[in-house]
Design a protein around this motif. Sequence first.
Motif, PDB file in Angstrom:
ATOM      1  N   THR A  48       4.275   3.559  -0.259  1.00 42.99           N
ATOM      2  CA  THR A  48       3.187   3.114   0.616  1.00 42.99           C
ATOM      3  C   THR A  48       3.573   1.797   1.269  1.00 42.99           C
ATOM      4  O   THR A  48       4.413   1.043   0.750  1.00 42.99           O
ATOM      5  CB  THR A  48       1.869   2.925  -0.161  1.00 42.99           C
ATOM      6  OG1 THR A  48       2.076   1.948  -1.185  1.00 42.99           O
ATOM      7  CG2 THR A  48       1.407   4.246  -0.793  1.00 42.99           C
ATOM      8  N   ILE A  49       2.948   1.521   2.384  1.00 44.12           N
ATOM      9  CA  ILE A  49       3.140   0.230   3.072  1.00 44.12           C
ATOM     10  C   ILE A  49       1.769  -0.408   3.230  1.00 44.12           C
ATOM     11  O   ILE A  49       0.894   0.137   3.909  1.00 44.12           O
ATOM     12  CB  ILE A  49       3.813   0.419   4.456  1.00 44.12           C
ATOM     13  CG1 ILE A  49       5.219   0.978   4.283  1.00 44.12           C
ATOM     14  CG2 ILE A  49       3.858  -0.918   5.209  1.00 44.12           C
ATOM     15  CD1 ILE A  49       5.941   1.240   5.599  1.00 44.12           C
ATOM     16  N   ASP A  50       1.596  -1.551   2.578  1.00 42.71           N
ATOM     17  CA  ASP A  50       0.286  -2.227   2.549  1.00 42.71           C
ATOM     18  C   ASP A  50      -0.807  -1.262   2.090  1.00 42.71           C
ATOM     19  O   ASP A  50      -1.931  -1.278   2.601  1.00 42.71           O
ATOM     20  CB  ASP A  50      -0.066  -2.801   3.926  1.00 42.71           C
ATOM     21  CG  ASP A  50       0.319  -4.269   4.054  1.00 42.71           C
ATOM     22  OD1 ASP A  50       1.102  -4.746   3.216  1.00 42.71           O
ATOM     23  OD2 ASP A  50      -0.147  -4.933   4.999  1.00 42.71           O
ATOM     24  N   ILE A  52      -0.900   1.905   2.516  1.00 42.65           N
ATOM     25  CA  ILE A  52      -1.020   3.073   3.389  1.00 42.65           C
ATOM     26  C   ILE A  52       0.096   4.057   3.040  1.00 42.65           C
ATOM     27  O   ILE A  52       1.272   3.701   3.080  1.00 42.65           O
ATOM     28  CB  ILE A  52      -0.922   2.654   4.876  1.00 42.65           C
ATOM     29  CG1 ILE A  52      -2.021   1.639   5.207  1.00 42.65           C
ATOM     30  CG2 ILE A  52      -1.016   3.862   5.786  1.00 42.65           C
ATOM     31  CD1 ILE A  52      -1.826   0.947   6.542  1.00 42.65           C
ATOM     32  N   VAL A  54       2.873   6.481   3.334  1.00 40.79           N
ATOM     33  CA  VAL A  54       3.811   6.861   4.403  1.00 40.79           C
ATOM     34  C   VAL A  54       4.845   7.855   3.885  1.00 40.79           C
ATOM     35  O   VAL A  54       5.824   8.154   4.576  1.00 40.79           O
ATOM     36  CB  VAL A  54       4.504   5.611   4.991  1.00 40.79           C
ATOM     37  CG1 VAL A  54       3.515   4.749   5.738  1.00 40.79           C
ATOM     38  CG2 VAL A  54       5.222   4.819   3.896  1.00 40.79           C
ATOM     39  N   LYS A  63       4.866   4.266  11.593  1.00 39.65           N
ATOM     40  CA  LYS A  63       4.415   3.133  12.409  1.00 39.65           C
ATOM     41  C   LYS A  63       3.085   3.437  13.078  1.00 39.65           C
ATOM     42  O   LYS A  63       2.161   2.601  13.085  1.00 39.65           O
ATOM     43  CB  LYS A  63       5.477   2.786  13.450  1.00 39.65           C
ATOM     44  CG  LYS A  63       5.149   1.520  14.246  1.00 39.65           C
ATOM     45  CD  LYS A  63       6.332   1.088  15.097  1.00 39.65           C
ATOM     46  CE  LYS A  63       6.039  -0.243  15.793  1.00 39.65           C
ATOM     47  NZ  LYS A  63       7.197  -0.709  16.585  1.00 39.65           N
ATOM     48  N   LYS A  65       0.829   5.497  12.091  1.00 38.94           N
ATOM     49  CA  LYS A  65      -0.230   5.545  11.079  1.00 38.94           C
ATOM     50  C   LYS A  65      -0.666   4.138  10.660  1.00 38.94           C
ATOM     51  O   LYS A  65      -1.865   3.866  10.499  1.00 38.94           O
ATOM     52  CB  LYS A  65       0.261   6.334   9.854  1.00 38.94           C
ATOM     53  CG  LYS A  65      -0.830   6.537   8.808  1.00 38.94           C
ATOM     54  CD  LYS A  65      -0.341   7.416   7.665  1.00 38.94           C
ATOM     55  CE  LYS A  65      -1.468   7.673   6.670  1.00 38.94           C
ATOM     56  NZ  LYS A  65      -1.043   8.549   5.562  1.00 38.94           N
ATOM     57  N   ILE A  66       0.316   3.244  10.510  1.00 41.89           N
ATOM     58  CA  ILE A  66       0.006   1.876  10.095  1.00 41.89           C
ATOM     59  C   ILE A  66      -0.787   1.144  11.185  1.00 41.89           C
ATOM     60  O   ILE A  66      -1.788   0.476  10.899  1.00 41.89           O
ATOM     61  CB  ILE A  66       1.297   1.104   9.761  1.00 41.89           C
ATOM     62  CG1 ILE A  66       1.934   1.681   8.495  1.00 41.89           C
ATOM     63  CG2 ILE A  66       1.009  -0.386   9.574  1.00 41.89           C
ATOM     64  CD1 ILE A  66       3.332   1.156   8.224  1.00 41.89           C
ATOM     65  N   LYS A  70      -4.482  -0.338  10.631  1.00 39.58           N
ATOM     66  CA  LYS A  70      -4.746  -1.763  10.743  1.00 39.58           C
ATOM     67  C   LYS A  70      -5.840  -2.040  11.773  1.00 39.58           C
ATOM     68  O   LYS A  70      -6.675  -2.922  11.580  1.00 39.58           O
ATOM     69  CB  LYS A  70      -3.469  -2.522  11.126  1.00 39.58           C
ATOM     70  CG  LYS A  70      -2.434  -2.597  10.013  1.00 39.58           C
ATOM     71  CD  LYS A  70      -2.978  -3.357   8.815  1.00 39.58           C
ATOM     72  CE  LYS A  70      -1.947  -3.458   7.703  1.00 39.58           C
ATOM     73  NZ  LYS A  70      -2.482  -4.167   6.503  1.00 39.58           N
ATOM     74  N   ILE A 101       5.930  -4.985  11.160  1.00 39.71           N
ATOM     75  CA  ILE A 101       5.789  -3.610  10.672  1.00 39.71           C
ATOM     76  C   ILE A 101       7.149  -2.914  10.603  1.00 39.71           C
ATOM     77  O   ILE A 101       7.444  -2.167   9.657  1.00 39.71           O
ATOM     78  CB  ILE A 101       4.816  -2.826  11.570  1.00 39.71           C
ATOM     79  CG1 ILE A 101       3.416  -3.459  11.475  1.00 39.71           C
ATOM     80  CG2 ILE A 101       4.760  -1.354  11.174  1.00 39.71           C
ATOM     81  CD1 ILE A 101       2.400  -2.813  12.402  1.00 39.71           C
ATOM     82  N   ILE A 136       3.786  -5.787   4.092  1.00 36.45           N
ATOM     83  CA  ILE A 136       4.181  -6.211   5.437  1.00 36.45           C
ATOM     84  C   ILE A 136       4.164  -7.736   5.518  1.00 36.45           C
ATOM     85  O   ILE A 136       3.192  -8.380   5.110  1.00 36.45           O
ATOM     86  CB  ILE A 136       3.220  -5.632   6.503  1.00 36.45           C
ATOM     87  CG1 ILE A 136       3.222  -4.106   6.458  1.00 36.45           C
ATOM     88  CG2 ILE A 136       3.595  -6.128   7.894  1.00 36.45           C
ATOM     89  CD1 ILE A 136       2.201  -3.470   7.385  1.00 36.45           C
TER      90      ILE A 136
END
Length: 473
Positions: A48-50, A52, A54, A63, A65-66, A70, A101, A136
């Motif tokens: 996951t990223i932050d 979220i 992925v 990108k 999706k993020i 956000k 990002i 991030i």
Amino acid sequence: MKKGLAIFIVLILILGGGYFGYTKYAEGKRIEAMEEALKGDDIYTGITIDGIDVGGLSKEEAKDKILTAKADELEGKNININVEDKNYTFELKNLDHKMDIDKAISEAYEYAREGELEERYSKLEALKENPLNVVIDKEIDYSHVDDFVAKIASEIDTEAVNAEFSVNNGKITSTESKDGKKLDREKLKKDILDAINNSTETITAIVETIEPEKKHSDLERINGLIGSFTTDISTSSNERKTNIRVSSNSVSKKLLLPGESFNFNNAIGDITAANGYKNAHVLKGGEYENGLGGGMCQTSTTLYNALVRSGVKILERHPHSRAANYVPKGQDCAVWKGSKNLRFQNSYDFPIYIDSSVTNNKVTFYVYGDKTKKDYDISFKSEIVEVIKSETIEKEDPSLKPGERVVDVKGYDGYRVVTNKIVTKDGKVISNKQFTKNYYPKRDTIVRVSTETAGEENPSGDASNSDDAVMLP
């Protein structure tokens, strides 16, 4: 026996070869499975990223999706700020979020893509139990918070308004005072930043009340005249009268709060022609001479006498080097920039107001205060306890004609004076004490005479000290 052993050995070899072949086959299948699991250009599942997810997404899909997440995260998220009876809304979407990002996506994508196959697969398997969250790198520009707080402060902050006091033809008036307000900017900014990071929705700002220095309730205590004094200026030149008027205006209409001090020399400022001062007689070192501002000492003397009659505390006062003719001896007050000053302090627990008038050849100072507290009268009586007679000193001058006499210095008598302060109430004396002791040095007359008529010199041994003044309690 030999034949049976041979068969056994052959069986062992067959079985061993089969096991080896199977093991080699199984290993190949395992490697194929690991390679299959690790292949592809998508981010591995479990990353996951932050927060979220992925996993299974390409870099571009991740990108998108993020960015969408956000934007949704900030949209509609506000912080409500209560400021007394007003409400303000801070919208989080107004913050300038600088997010790297691409760096986070690259870090997520590169996970388990470097190293030996076993090591990479081991990392991939570990994600099932311990998912990886890539944070991030963010840089938030909080300048909008400063602007937001400044806007609130501009609507909330107000200056305190002092009450004003005036006297017109004896009528005392005072205006209303008003409290000021001041927003605690630093506290509000800190609270907003904390709310952004902690998802707090409501903040109550702190507003400080600023009290005026001069309150109407205090000025209401000034209800009448507590002291005044008048001196005559009818024999003064027009220039001297002008100086008295200018200097009196400089120290008039002054309001002193309890404990506040006043400095005469500071109040009159620079003694210059540009400030309205004229050349007139000044007393300096016992002699009269022309000087800018001549007459100011009558202003300071009149004010001094009004002050002591009102009971105000005198911090500094000096007599003249020669007794003034407009007040009783022992009751004068000399001022001279840099050496002699009149300083006093409002020692009462109520404000006092100082005013003056220069009319009908008279200068008068008035001190207003609380007559219910200062309900007694103060007067002064000066007594000459010693007269120091001036003598005539003759000095021979051979350049003079026989019988010729020339007066170089005109002398005058000196005095030692004691001044008593007398306090009366309802017509009865309740106090009569020594207030000051003053010394006015004599000056001998100096006469030059011709050699034939000169008399014997008789020098005076009495030292001159123009500042010999003692203020007693």
